[in-house]
Design a protein around this motif. Structure first.
Motif, mmCIF file in Angstrom:
data_model
loop_
_atom_site.group_PDB
_atom_site.id
_atom_site.type_symbol
_atom_site.label_atom_id
_atom_site.label_comp_id
_atom_site.label_asym_id
_atom_site.label_seq_id
_atom_site.Cartn_x
_atom_site.Cartn_y
_atom_site.Cartn_z
ATOM 1 N N THR A 179 60.075 -36.200 73.524
ATOM 2 C CA THR A 179 59.576 -35.011 74.222
ATOM 3 C C THR A 179 60.266 -34.855 75.574
ATOM 4 O O THR A 179 60.710 -33.765 75.938
ATOM 5 C CB THR A 179 58.053 -35.097 74.413
ATOM 6 O OG1 THR A 179 57.438 -35.268 73.137
ATOM 7 C CG2 THR A 179 57.518 -33.842 75.078
ATOM 8 N N TYR A 181 63.145 -36.025 76.450
ATOM 9 C CA TYR A 181 64.548 -35.692 76.220
ATOM 10 C C TYR A 181 64.742 -34.206 75.931
ATOM 11 O O TYR A 181 65.499 -33.515 76.617
ATOM 12 C CB TYR A 181 65.084 -36.540 75.062
ATOM 13 C CG TYR A 181 66.339 -36.020 74.451
ATOM 14 C CD1 TYR A 181 67.559 -36.121 75.113
ATOM 15 C CD2 TYR A 181 66.328 -35.396 73.197
ATOM 16 C CE1 TYR A 181 68.722 -35.629 74.556
ATOM 17 C CE2 TYR A 181 67.486 -34.907 72.635
ATOM 18 C CZ TYR A 181 68.674 -35.018 73.312
ATOM 19 O OH TYR A 181 69.818 -34.521 72.750
ATOM 20 N N ILE A 182 64.026 -33.703 74.950
ATOM 21 C CA ILE A 182 64.272 -32.321 74.507
ATOM 22 C C ILE A 182 63.838 -31.317 75.575
ATOM 23 O O ILE A 182 64.504 -30.308 75.803
ATOM 24 C CB ILE A 182 63.579 -32.039 73.144
ATOM 25 C CG1 ILE A 182 64.219 -30.830 72.454
ATOM 26 C CG2 ILE A 182 62.094 -31.807 73.303
ATOM 27 C CD1 ILE A 182 65.465 -31.164 71.694
ATOM 28 N N CYS A 183 62.731 -31.598 76.251
ATOM 29 C CA CYS A 183 62.268 -30.660 77.280
ATOM 30 C C CYS A 183 63.177 -30.692 78.503
ATOM 31 O O CYS A 183 63.429 -29.651 79.114
ATOM 32 C CB CYS A 183 60.825 -30.958 77.654
ATOM 33 S SG CYS A 183 59.672 -30.534 76.332
ATOM 34 N N ALA A 186 66.056 -28.536 77.728
ATOM 35 C CA ALA A 186 65.676 -27.126 77.810
ATOM 36 C C ALA A 186 65.546 -26.687 79.260
ATOM 37 O O ALA A 186 65.983 -25.601 79.640
ATOM 38 C CB ALA A 186 64.367 -26.898 77.059
ATOM 39 N N SER A 198 58.345 -25.683 84.732
ATOM 40 C CA SER A 198 58.565 -26.324 83.436
ATOM 41 C C SER A 198 58.378 -27.832 83.545
ATOM 42 O O SER A 198 57.842 -28.472 82.647
ATOM 43 C CB SER A 198 59.976 -26.028 82.926
ATOM 44 O OG SER A 198 60.128 -24.665 82.663
#
Lengths: 214, 214
Positions: A179, A181-183, A186, A198
């Motif tokens: 989570t 990593y991907i966020c 983004a 964010s």
DNA sequence: ACCTGAACACCGTTCAAGT
DNA sequence: ACCTGAACACCGTTCAAGT
């Protein structure tokens, strides 16, 4: 025609560097090769890179290039490895100062912030790493790197009093890591605008994940 | 040597299928080519695939293959597109039945469950899609697909009374989408063991993300 | 009209021949 | 000893010649 062998006659035996860098000079050449490769990756893309172009940029022959690395994949692997190590070093710093944090929320906050900062700093090379991800050997490197991070995370969770058993700890660490990593990717992508918001959202999600286990 | 042109003389003009499938027979051939390509992708990996091997498996000549698709990338693109469309169709079903849900939590739960179920069903081809991700054209397809999903999500959030403005809605949808994607992949990877617990954890994170905006 | 496959352009890798 | 780059093996793509 059913097993997963690449079935190419090209030699891919070892992906390690060829000569051990005993002399400083040889080490320097290894580094130069990686520097040039990174530049080319940026200018012509992963499909545009040829071993000859790397050699030419270094003013050596192809044959000479093959003295330092056994093949093209090995060069890309070494480059990926250098990046991954840089990241690991940055993040290790958070773990070494774990005593600074009184609770898990504080740790989460700093951890998230450091990761995002690092990704921002490396914004330019992230797409390149992504392009290199197609190479199985690079993927493997990345997985090893992940395992290290997961072990760290699990340790930190336990340190702050996580009530999960070993299996569960591993599972939560995995979700936490993926989570983050991907966020972070983004967030870095969305060019600054509302990034702090964010980041707060990411922290909230991570805390919610951990809430059940503390 | 500074712009990002692949600089290859191979023709990559169009990645679309060559002849419009007016006749059912031609359409069938197009599908056959994709079927064979998927099989080969599975058996020899993306680097092992050659246009000749695809043609041979179909008992046609390479030249004939190039009647149906302009180049190798176009074939892989078409295959990726077929998969993405399949996924979109599956998920659209959730949105069409949005009236079934009384609140956002109920929607989140079903959405998560459907996505994970779908990934599980496609477990075998997920690594293949990942391998194809190195191809820029495939990446672009995937991004288009993502935009569609994001619009859907933003709509659903608004439908359930999300108090965020348009920019924020987009931002939250992005985080929601990425988190769902990466965690679903991780859940599917961990071979069943404790997957239901992970799914609950994912739901909890998603609800926490949304909590501030409802 | 449609299909074929030898031929061409590339690129990764090697190794005999040069220094 | 060390370096070089022509030569070899591949693979994507084309197009003249065959049916």
């Amino acid at each position: 025609m059913n097993t997963n062998n690449a079935a190419v006659s090209h030699s891919k035996n070892s992906t390690a560097a060829r000569r051990k860098p005993r002399q400083a000079r040889a080490q320097k050449r290894h580094d130069q090769i990686l520097d040039i490769t990174a530049e080319l990756l940026d200018s012509v893309g992963i499909d545009g890179i040829t071993t000859i172009s790397i050699a030419k940029e270094l003013n050596i022959s192809v044959g000479s290039l093959y003295h330092y690395y056994p093949n093209k994949v090995a060069i890309l692997c070494a480059l990926a490895s250098r990046w991954l190590n840089e990241m690991t070093r940055t993040i290790s710093a958070v773990d070494e100062n774990i005593a600074e944090h009184s609770d898990i929320a504080s740790y989460v906050k700093v951890y998230t912030h450091k990761i995002i900062a690092m990704y921002k700093r490396q914004r330019g090379i992230l797409p390149l790493v992504q392009a290199m991800y197609a190479i199985p050997e690079v993927r493997q490197l990345d997985e090893q790197h992940d395992l290290l991070m997961l072990a760290r995370l699990a340790n930190a969770f336990k340190h702050f009093g996580c009530k999960a058993n070993k299996t569960e700890l591993e599972r939560i660490a995995r979700i936490y890591h993926e989570t983050t990593y991907i966020c972070s990717m983004a967030i870095v992508d969305q060019q600054g605008r509302k990034a702090s918001r964010s980041e707060a959202d990411l922290n909230q999600m991570l805390n919610a994940l951990l809430a059940n286990y503390f």
